[in-house]
Each structure stands twice: as C-alpha cells, then as structure tokens.
Write an enzyme that holds these catalytic residues in place. Structure first.
Site, mmCIF file in Angstrom:
data_model
loop_
_atom_site.group_PDB
_atom_site.id
_atom_site.type_symbol
_atom_site.label_atom_id
_atom_site.label_comp_id
_atom_site.label_asym_id
_atom_site.label_seq_id
_atom_site.Cartn_x
_atom_site.Cartn_y
_atom_site.Cartn_z
ATOM 1 N N TYR B 102 0.854 -1.191 0.000
ATOM 2 C CA TYR B 102 0.000 0.000 0.000
ATOM 3 C C TYR B 102 0.889 1.241 0.000
ATOM 4 C CZ TYR B 102 -3.033 3.735 1.746
ATOM 5 O OH TYR B 102 -3.711 4.923 1.888
ATOM 6 N N GLU B 190 -3.242 7.619 -4.121
ATOM 7 C CA GLU B 190 -3.266 6.377 -3.342
ATOM 8 C C GLU B 190 -3.164 5.195 -4.284
ATOM 9 O OE1 GLU B 190 -5.830 4.934 0.439
ATOM 10 O OE2 GLU B 190 -6.992 5.062 -1.395
#
Lengths: 290, 382
Positions: B102, B190
C-alpha cells in the site's frame, strides 16, 4: 489596544487599481485606517483618490513606511504577491484572495513561518478593530468597540454573530477572519494567543467549521494557555462527508473533520459551544453580565 | 476533483510511474476489442466509479480472454456501487501477483506537509490495517524545504519493512509518484495495491487520485477529464452557471451569502425540524441576475417545497438581493413560498422594496431563527 490592526497600522494595498481593490481600500480609509500606498505593476506614479501607486512593494515600503499589506490580486498571482510583500519587509500580510492553489499556499507557509512574518488568510475577510482600523472587507457598521475578541474561519457567519452580540449591547476588541482555505497563515491558536495577551479583550469567541483539525488543536491550547473565557460555535453539523461546502477547507474527509468531533473536543476542554449563532451570543452576554 | 482509476493511470503513465496496461470501454463490444488489443490473454475488467469497495460489490472480475471479458463486463455495466452506476469499465492486462503493498501521498493540511504512508499489507482496507496492525503502516511527513531525498525514501522503506532487494524499484516508484503529486497539484495519490509481481516487477495496480480544484486552471487536460454525465444534474447546472451548490435530499431550498453562514443556516433549519434540500452560496457582491440564476438552480430540484433566503450583507447589498427576488418572480414561474431574512448592508432598503411590492408567497422575517422556523412550517404545510 486590539490586535493585528491598530493605530500603528500603515497599509499598502496590492492590487489597489482593481475594482474590488479600489472599493475596499477607500472604505478602509474612510473608516480611519492609514492607507499609505497601493501597488499595481506598471501603474507606478498614478494615484487612487490621492493614494500613491507604486510598481513594486519594495518601492512602496521605502517611500511610505508601510508595515501591513492587503492582497487583492487574482488567485494565480496571489502567492507571488505574498512573497513580494514578505521580501519587502512587511510584517503583516492580509490576503483576501479566494481560490489560491493549496500547493502554492503550502510553499508560502513554509517560507513565512520560520521568518516570523504573519499572514492572515488567504480566503479571509481581514481584521477589524472597531473604532480604530479596518483592513479587509468586514462591514464595519455592524460592530462597535468593546471587550469581545472574535475569531472565525467564515466571514458572513462572523457578521451574524457580531450582529447578534451588538443587539445585546456587546462590542468587540478585534474581529479576525482567519480564512476558509485548507492552508492558512494565522491559526485559531495564533489568534487566541494574541487575544489572551490583549488587555482590551475580556471574552473570546471562536467560530469554526467542518474540515481539518485546527479547532481540536485550539481546544488543547485553550485548556493549557488561555485564562480568559472562551465560547465556541461550529458550522456544518448537517454537512455530508466528502463534499466541499463552499470553502475549499470545509470538507469532511472520511471520518475526520466532523462538527461533532470539534464540538466534543471544545466542550471537553471547558469551551462552551452554542448550537446556533443566537445561542452563542446569549451565552456570551450572560457571561459578560448583560 | 476526484479522478477515475483509468484517468489516474493515464497520469501515472505520463509521469513514469509503472502501472498496468489497459483500455477504457463504455460498451461490451469495446471491452472485447480492448481485450483483443491487449493480446487476447487474461485480463481484469474493473468498474470505473468514484467510490471504494468495488471488489466486494462485484465490480472487479478476472476474465480469460476477450469473449469472457465481454461476458463479465455485461454484468458490470449498470452495476450500482454505493449509489454510483457503472457506465464505463477499465480492461487491463492481468499481472501475476506475488505480493500486495500500500502506498499513499496525502496533502496533510494540519501538518502543512505531504504525508507518505507505506505498508507491506496492501490490497485491503488500510484503515483496518492502521487499527489492527499499526506497526505495519509506516507514516512519514516530508519537509518541503528539504524536498525528496534518498534518505527520506530509506526511512520510509525501512520503517515499512520492505525487503532490501525491493528498495530500488519501490523507492523509484515512490519518487516518481511524488514528482507527479507536485506536478499535477494532487491532494491525494493512493495506490492500493502496489503489486510486486512474480517476476519482481513493481506496478501500481490501482490509482486513486484527487486534484486541487483551485489549481485546475493550470491543468486544462485534467479539467477536461471531468465526467459531466455522472455528476448530479443540479450540481452540474450550478457548476456551469458558477454557483456554489451542493445537493442534499431535503425539502427546504437554502440560499445565503458566504460558506459559513450557509452551513450554519442548514444546521439551524435542521435544528428546528426541517431538512435542507441544498447548500447554495451566492458569494459576495451578488447582483440581481445572480440571484435569479441561483433560484433557477434551486428550483430545478423538484423536492424543494419552500425556499429560505438568509443574507447578512457585507459586500452583498440587501437591496440588490431584493431586486433579484422580485426579478425572479417576474421571469420564472415560482410556486413555492419564499422566506427572506435580510440583514447588513442596505437591509432597510431591501426590506422596503419587498414590502412595497408585497408579492404573494414571499414572507419577510427579521432573524435567522425565526426565518428558519417559518420556512420549515411552510415546507411542511405544502
């Protein structure tokens, strides 16, 4: 005494020859503010109703001793205008402009903060010390001199609460609009610190809204450092998450920045929060013995 | 402005951030031809909606070749994901996933610095990772005065416990993503998941990108990515007419000047038992024409049963607002009642204009609270 704008203020207006710039400059002067200069590149040598116009802020400061600047230039040139004022040695910069890119403001903030140069705004209505000086677009006729310090992220909401206070016979030391953008120069904490040190200010009212966590940080500061009574109001209780409510900074991101969290943080630290502007004014009046 | 995954990936490509190769499609046929153009092998068909949780909702499917992709896409088109109807999909070459990480870069307004978050526990809800495995999520702010430096990447990679043999490739991707963040005025980038493939490549397999609305003037190509068809019709109408408007689902239309005052007006209407239909800020210095335009936007929502004007004039002049209301009553067919509260600059003149014209169905109130109570009563009586 008042804070930020006082009888010592010597104002230079960047963007004085624009429609809005001229209008508010003259209103500020009519109120009693010492407006000593204006700046519009290429229009040096002209005058606006008797106020000398310069090509650069440096020239204006050298010629007039200006110590405060009001920025009225369009968003894409505003960051440059703030840097120019800082570079010319201006100690307080009041930026009215709305719509400046957040990355620009972050860079401006990183430059100004370590140098101790104070920026009010952007996207703010300025500051008014009733009876003394007005720098910005706050309608002065609503406010009278007194002991209530008022600090807010919103312009018109400040007029609303100021108007309600005036009806109850209460005046203000200074009304400070810190601005509705995500990155602003003067925080609630900065304004609270100034009000705490100001002998004229007896009670402080802070008006916040959804988005960010500046109200929560201010709540901690009040508990630790502010001895004067502080009252609060938070707008946006019914705002949906993920939507920008007019102000670029007024947005609930995920679960952070909600009105409920801010109200709770303030009340837990001894700041009484009114559920609507009328109630806040009533709470303040009660405390002031009116 | 939030971007679709495929738009974010287009920007990744332009800024050298390694990402998946794919095609955007609005019909099943385009999905099939897209899958053929990608080599005819295994692909992933992904719903393009501006919300999370696509996978759980059935909006992401792996397909074996063009025919299967078309079949899978047929089930995805029209899919309602948290109120967002799928009208376009992204077809991309499937990658062989070894690990999922992530990565995010957020504009942290509180700290006034960009915040980098990196974790080797990607591919899942990162808020859950932050709660259940706080040690697995590295969080680090970058000092803009120092800028992106090798030491910063090392700190981030070591803190997230990324294996050393991946440092070069993951670090390079982060560096390029940050360059893009600066170049496009991003508020958020993101990547979840950031994929490490079985052959050791590092690929941004998803893209969630938000760009600062105030900076769009210098990014016309990004502004052009706005999907006007997916926007709420009232919100789109308001944008075209330069009115600051947010649609809500109540019955009381609300118009005021200044964001804070309008937000407060919504709250007060709610407090006295009503439900706001919208947020509308006419801004400072609105003239009569602007008032007419704003009323048109509010009235385009058929749920509106009554309208509240709450004006505290600073730059805005109350007489001009009153003229706007009277002009709107002449130019538009307005059947719902309007409650008007005027205070501040030229309020006496504004109230006088309304009182003299005395239009039916327009009610003046002196305070914000009384105006809110009146409009809620009128909306309920309708």
């Amino acid at each position: 005494m008042a804070i930020l704008v006082t009888s010592e203020t010597r104002l230079v207006v960047q963007g004085i020859t624009g429609r809005e710039g001229t209008f508010h400059t003259l209103k500020n002067r009519d109120y009693g503010t010492k407006v000593v200069a204006g700046v519009t590149p290429g229009k040096g040598g002209e005058t606006v109703d008797g106020i000398p116009v310069f090509d650069t802020v440096a020239q204006a400061v050298a010629a007039t001793g200006a110590n405060t600047s009001m920025v009225f230039v369009p968003p894409r040139f505003a960051a440059d205008a703030i840097y120019e004022a800082a570079d010319a040695g201006v100690a307080l910069i009041v930026c009215i402009t709305e719509g400046i890119p957040a990355h620009d403001m972050l860079a401006v903030y990183s430059y100004l903060a370590p140098r101790g140069i104070r920026l009010l705004g952007p996207n703010c209505p300025g500051a008014l010390s009733p009876g003394i000086a007005n720098v910005g677009i706050i309608p002065a006729q609503v406010f009278a001199p007194g002991g209530i310090g008022l600090v807010s992220r919103s312009g018109t909401l400040t007029y609303q609460i100021g108007g309600e206070l005036a009806q109850l016979g209460l005046g203000n030391s200074t009304i400070v609009g810190i601005g509705g953008d995500p990155v602003i120069g003067t925080s609630f904490i900065d304004a609270l610190t100034l009000f705490q040190a100001d002998p004229q200010t007896e009670i402080i009212v802070m008006v916040g809204e959804i988005g960010g966590n500046e109200e929560e940080k201010a709540a901690d500061h009040v508990l630790a450092h502010v001895t004067k009574p502080v009252f609060g109001y938070i707008a946006g209780r019914t705002a949906p998450p993920g939507k920008t409510m007019g102000h670029a900074g007024a947005i609930i991101s995920g679960s952070s920045g909600t009105a409920a969290a801010k109200v709770a943080a303030l009340e837990e630290r001894g700041v009484r929060v009114g559920s609507n502007p009328t109630e806040v004014a009533r709470m303040v009046a009660e405390r002031a013995g009116r | 402005m939030d971007l679709y995954e495929h738009q974010g990936k287009e920007l990744f490509g332009a800024h050298g951030v390694p990402t998946t190769e794919g095609r955007v499609a609005t019909t099943v046929e385009e999905v099939r031809s897209g899958a053929v153009a990608l080599g005819g092998g295994r692909v992933v068909v992904k719903a393009q909606v501006l919300t999370g949780g696509r996978g759980k909702a059935g909006g992401v499917k792996v397909a074996d070749g063009p025919d299967d992709a078309a079949a899978k896409a047929a089930a995805i088109f029209g899919l309602d994901i948290k109120g967002h109807v799928t009208r376009r999909v992204w077809v991309e070459k499937a990658v062989d996933i070894a690990k999922e990480y992530y990565l995010s870069i957020t504009f942290d307004r509180g700290e006034k610095r960009p915040l980098f978050m990196l974790s080797t526990m990607g591919g899942m809800d990162i808020e859950a990772v932050a709660v259940d495995h706080p040690d697995a999520l590295a969080r680090l702010h970058l000092d803009p005065a120092i800028g992106m430096r090798p030491f910063f990447l090392r700190r981030l990679l070591f803190a997230a416990r990324v294996p050393k043999d991946e440092h070069r490739a993951v670090g390079s991707l982060i560096e390029k993503a940050y360059a893009m963040y600066l170049a496009i005025d991003a508020m958020l980038i993101e990547v979840n998941p950031l994929v490490i493939t079985t052959t050791g490549e590092v690929i941004a397999a998803d893209a969630k990108v938000t760009v600062d609305d105030n900076a769009l003037f210098r990014h016309p190509a990004i502004e052009a990515m706005r999907d006007t068809a997916a926007a709420d019709p009232q919100e789109q109408m308001a944008r075209e007419r330069h009115v600051t408007y947010v649609k809500l689902d109540g019955s009381v239309g609300i118009l005021g000047n200044g964001a804070g005052l309008v937000m407060s007006t919504l709250d007060v209407v709610d407090e006295v038992g009503g439900s706001p239909a919208n947020f509308l800020d006419v801004g400072g210095g609105a003239d009569a024409d602007k008032i007419v335009t704003a009323l048109e936007v509010i009235l385009s929502d058929s749920k509106v049963k009554a309208i509240l004007f709450n004006i505290f004039g600073g730059i805005t002049r109350c007489d001009e607002v009153a003229r706007g209301i009277l002009a709107a009553l002449e130019r538009l067919t307005i059947t719902v009642p309007i409650v008007v509260r005027l205070d501040g600059t030229n309020d006496l003149e504004g109230r006088r204009l309304l009182a003299e014209a005395a239009p039916p169905n327009v009610f003046a109130e002196r305070t914000m609270l009384d105006a809110a109570r009146r409009v809620v009563a009128l909306a309920e009586g309708a």
